[in-house]
Design a protein around this motif. Structure first.
Motif, PDB file in Angstrom:
ATOM      1  N   GLU A 148       0.737  -1.283  -0.056  1.00 13.23           N
ATOM      2  CA  GLU A 148       0.032   0.001   0.099  1.00 13.23           C
ATOM      3  C   GLU A 148       0.732   1.203   0.072  1.00 13.23           C
ATOM      4  N   GLN A 149       2.088   0.970   0.663  1.00 10.68           N
ATOM      5  CA  GLN A 149       3.023   2.399   0.664  1.00 10.68           C
ATOM      6  C   GLN A 149       3.867   2.742  -0.390  1.00 10.68           C
ATOM      7  N   GLY A 150       3.754   1.434  -1.661  1.00 12.85           N
ATOM      8  CA  GLY A 150       4.390   1.685  -2.464  1.00 12.85           C
ATOM      9  C   GLY A 150       5.846   1.184  -2.323  1.00 12.85           C
ATOM     10  N   THR A 151       6.207   0.537  -1.210  1.00 14.82           N
ATOM     11  CA  THR A 151       7.752   0.161  -0.985  1.00 14.82           C
ATOM     12  C   THR A 151       8.067  -0.592  -2.067  1.00 14.82           C
ATOM     13  N   HIS A 152       9.180  -0.873  -2.663  1.00 17.97           N
ATOM     14  CA  HIS A 152       9.580  -1.633  -3.346  1.00 17.97           C
ATOM     15  C   HIS A 152      10.404  -2.881  -2.658  1.00 17.97           C
ATOM     16  N   PHE A 153      10.009  -4.064  -2.800  1.00 23.63           N
ATOM     17  CA  PHE A 153      10.387  -5.228  -1.834  1.00 23.63           C
ATOM     18  C   PHE A 153      10.261  -6.323  -2.630  1.00 23.63           C
ATOM     19  N   VAL A 154      11.002  -7.554  -2.261  1.00 21.75           N
ATOM     20  CA  VAL A 154      11.116  -8.863  -2.666  1.00 21.75           C
ATOM     21  C   VAL A 154      11.455  -9.808  -1.436  1.00 21.75           C
ATOM     22  N   ARG A 155      10.762 -10.950  -1.045  1.00 20.03           N
ATOM     23  CA  ARG A 155      11.262 -11.616  -0.017  1.00 20.03           C
ATOM     24  C   ARG A 155      11.568 -13.037  -0.427  1.00 20.03           C
ATOM     25  N   TRP A 156      11.976 -13.554   0.433  1.00 21.17           N
ATOM     26  CA  TRP A 156      12.394 -15.086   0.400  1.00 21.17           C
ATOM     27  C   TRP A 156      11.395 -15.761   1.031  1.00 21.17           C
ATOM     28  N   GLY A 157      10.539 -16.687   0.553  1.00 17.71           N
ATOM     29  CA  GLY A 157       9.581 -17.418   1.221  1.00 17.71           C
ATOM     30  C   GLY A 157       8.723 -18.323   0.365  1.00 17.71           C
ATOM     31  N   ALA A 158       7.605 -18.659   0.839  1.00 18.53           N
ATOM     32  CA  ALA A 158       6.647 -19.436   0.165  1.00 18.53           C
ATOM     33  C   ALA A 158       5.920 -18.487  -0.715  1.00 18.53           C
ATOM     34  N   VAL A 159       5.883 -19.302  -2.034  1.00 13.60           N
ATOM     35  CA  VAL A 159       5.370 -18.607  -3.293  1.00 13.60           C
ATOM     36  C   VAL A 159       3.821 -18.965  -3.302  1.00 13.60           C
ATOM     37  N   LEU A 160       2.897 -17.961  -2.813  1.00 17.05           N
ATOM     38  CA  LEU A 160       1.498 -18.263  -2.731  1.00 17.05           C
ATOM     39  C   LEU A 160       0.554 -17.613  -3.574  1.00 17.05           C
ATOM     40  N   PRO A 161      -0.603 -18.023  -4.013  1.00 14.68           N
ATOM     41  CA  PRO A 161      -1.493 -17.261  -4.931  1.00 14.68           C
ATOM     42  C   PRO A 161      -2.151 -15.985  -3.967  1.00 14.68           C
ATOM     43  N   GLY A 162      -2.024 -14.879  -4.887  1.00 21.70           N
ATOM     44  CA  GLY A 162      -2.618 -13.662  -3.972  1.00 21.70           C
ATOM     45  C   GLY A 162      -1.702 -13.120  -3.115  1.00 21.70           C
ATOM     46  N   GLN A 163      -0.661 -13.496  -3.012  1.00 26.99           N
ATOM     47  CA  GLN A 163       0.165 -12.965  -1.807  1.00 26.99           C
ATOM     48  C   GLN A 163       0.877 -11.671  -1.902  1.00 26.99           C
ATOM     49  N   PRO A 164       0.820 -10.822  -0.878  1.00 25.79           N
ATOM     50  CA  PRO A 164       1.115  -9.400  -0.985  1.00 25.79           C
ATOM     51  C   PRO A 164       2.840  -9.321  -1.873  1.00 25.79           C
ATOM     52  N   GLY A 165       3.091  -8.375  -2.833  1.00 29.44           N
ATOM     53  CA  GLY A 165       4.435  -8.633  -3.393  1.00 29.44           C
ATOM     54  C   GLY A 165       4.702  -9.508  -3.920  1.00 29.44           C
ATOM     55  N   VAL A 166       6.305  -9.798  -4.159  1.00 33.21           N
ATOM     56  CA  VAL A 166       6.968 -10.877  -4.789  1.00 33.21           C
ATOM     57  C   VAL A 166       7.831 -11.508  -4.116  1.00 33.21           C
ATOM     58  N   SER A 167       7.661 -12.675  -4.210  1.00 36.23           N
ATOM     59  CA  SER A 167       8.469 -13.754  -3.432  1.00 36.23           C
ATOM     60  C   SER A 167       9.382 -14.631  -4.363  1.00 36.23           C
ATOM     61  N   ILE A 168      10.354 -14.891  -3.871  1.00 38.85           N
ATOM     62  CA  ILE A 168      11.379 -16.234  -4.473  1.00 38.85           C
ATOM     63  C   ILE A 168      11.376 -17.138  -3.415  1.00 38.85           C
TER      64      ILE A 168
END
Length: 352
Positions: A148-168
């Motif tokens: 919501e704040q428009g922060t650029h981020f990516v996380r390591w973790g589970a790849v789930l449908p409809g999750q917030p942001g991008v995950s590897i």
């Protein structure tokens, strides 16, 4: 002697036979420049001993040229509070940042809702890489706030449908399948699982489901009574194995949701004079360095942390440039060592 004037991007453009805009693209790592032109510009820049003025560049682009890596604090026997699994990934992320000319700011995650104010909005960093998160359902609201704040981020973790942001993340389900198939091949039919098997810990849950599906397809399946919750630490693995033993329900294998859990479980099993792997096969997940030095050496699922680190940095930089980026999974592979036994041993056991 008068001081030799510093080379400028105009000098590089003239010598390389390209526009100043092309030089700027090369120096900031833009993928829009072809390889041949990039190499020519970089060679001229080295020849002229050109140094990028990071401060001036950040003022022009409104970017810090820095990525923040935020680690989730984990319970560890030392004072690091860093899961050993993330240490090799930390090295990979550092090398990937250097390759792209980015500085790296490393810190522990602050469990507040204003990370953007501390990092991106304050120009400390252009984006965030998040490693670790604890209870995913509790953490999800923080990720939603970052989106919501428009922060650029990516996380390591589970790849789930409809999750917030991008995950590897790793293909945890397939990793669990590999474990189930392997344990079946060495004659194990009563497989216990140590680790939280719920949506609160989706990576652990996927590993459990993968193993269960593999065994079910082979006509066995997993018994819920042989599952014990555990966080990723040796102490938690030890306590979970003690709980499993106290239940008095027979089992011939332990699939631990992480190597740390497995190492703690091995200590508890050994204290009860259970032989590994003769009496109980043990398999972990992560392939941390300690796994190969355990006694016996731990069979485990390998996650390519070098590739993971590169993907995290590449994905974040694309997001910072407002380029399309999607969540991705890296494959899992099984590393068989002595703790799970062998097919030959299984045949001998079944013959008895």
């Amino acid at each position: 002697m008068p001081k030799k004037p510093k080379a400028t991007s105009v000098d590089i453009a003239y010598r390389a036979g390209v526009s100043q805009a092309t030089v700027s693209r090369v120096l900031r790592g833009s993928p829009l420049v072809n390889i041949e032109t990039r190499k020519r510009v970089e060679a001229v820049a080295r020849e002229l001993n050109y140094k990028v003025d990071r401060h001036a560049s950040s003022l022009r682009t409104q970017r810090a040229g820095c990525i923040a890596l935020l680690l989730f604090e984990d319970p560890t026997p030392d004072e690091s509070h860093i899961n050993p699994f993330f240490l090799s990934m930390l090295g990979s992320i550092t090398r990937a940042c250097a390759k792209h000319g980015q500085d790296l700011l490393v810190s522990f995650q602050q469990l507040s809702n204003d990370w953007h104010a501390d990092y991106e909005n304050s120009m400390k960093a252009d984006g965030l890489i998040l490693l670790g998160y604890g209870d995913y359902l509790a953490y999800q609201s923080t990720l939603e706030s970052l989106v919501e704040q428009g922060t650029h981020f990516v996380r390591w973790g589970a790849v789930l449908p409809g999750q917030p942001g991008v995950s590897i993340g790793c293909d945890n389900f397939h990793g669990g399948q590999l474990v189930g198939e392997h344990l079946y091949s060495v004659g194990r039919r009563k497989v216990a699982f140590l680790g939280d098997a719920s949506t609160h810990y989706p990576e652990f849950f996927a590993r459990y489901r993968g193993c269960d599906v593999a065994l079910h397809d082979l006509g066995v399946g997993m018994d819920p009574a042989l599952q014990v919750d555990a966080e990723s630490s040796e102490d938690a693995g030890y306590a979970a194995a003690r709980t499993l033993l106290e239940r008095g329900k027979p089992f011939d294998a332990v699939f631990a949701a992480s190597d740390l859990i497995a190492l703690g479980a091995m200590r508890a099993l050994t204290e009860q004079r259970l032989r590994i792997p003769e009496d109980v096969s043990v398999v972990g997940f992560d392939d941390i360095p300690m796994a190969r030095f355990a006694n016996p050496a731990l069979t485990t699922v390998y996650q390519n942390t070098q590739r993971a680190g590169e993907m995290l940095v590449d994905s974040l930089l694309r997001a910072i440039r407002d380029e399309p980026v999607e969540s991705q999974m890296i494959p899992a592979s099984l590393i068989v060592r002595k703790s799970s036994g062998s097919v030959a041993m299984a045949a001998d056991d079944l013959a008895e």
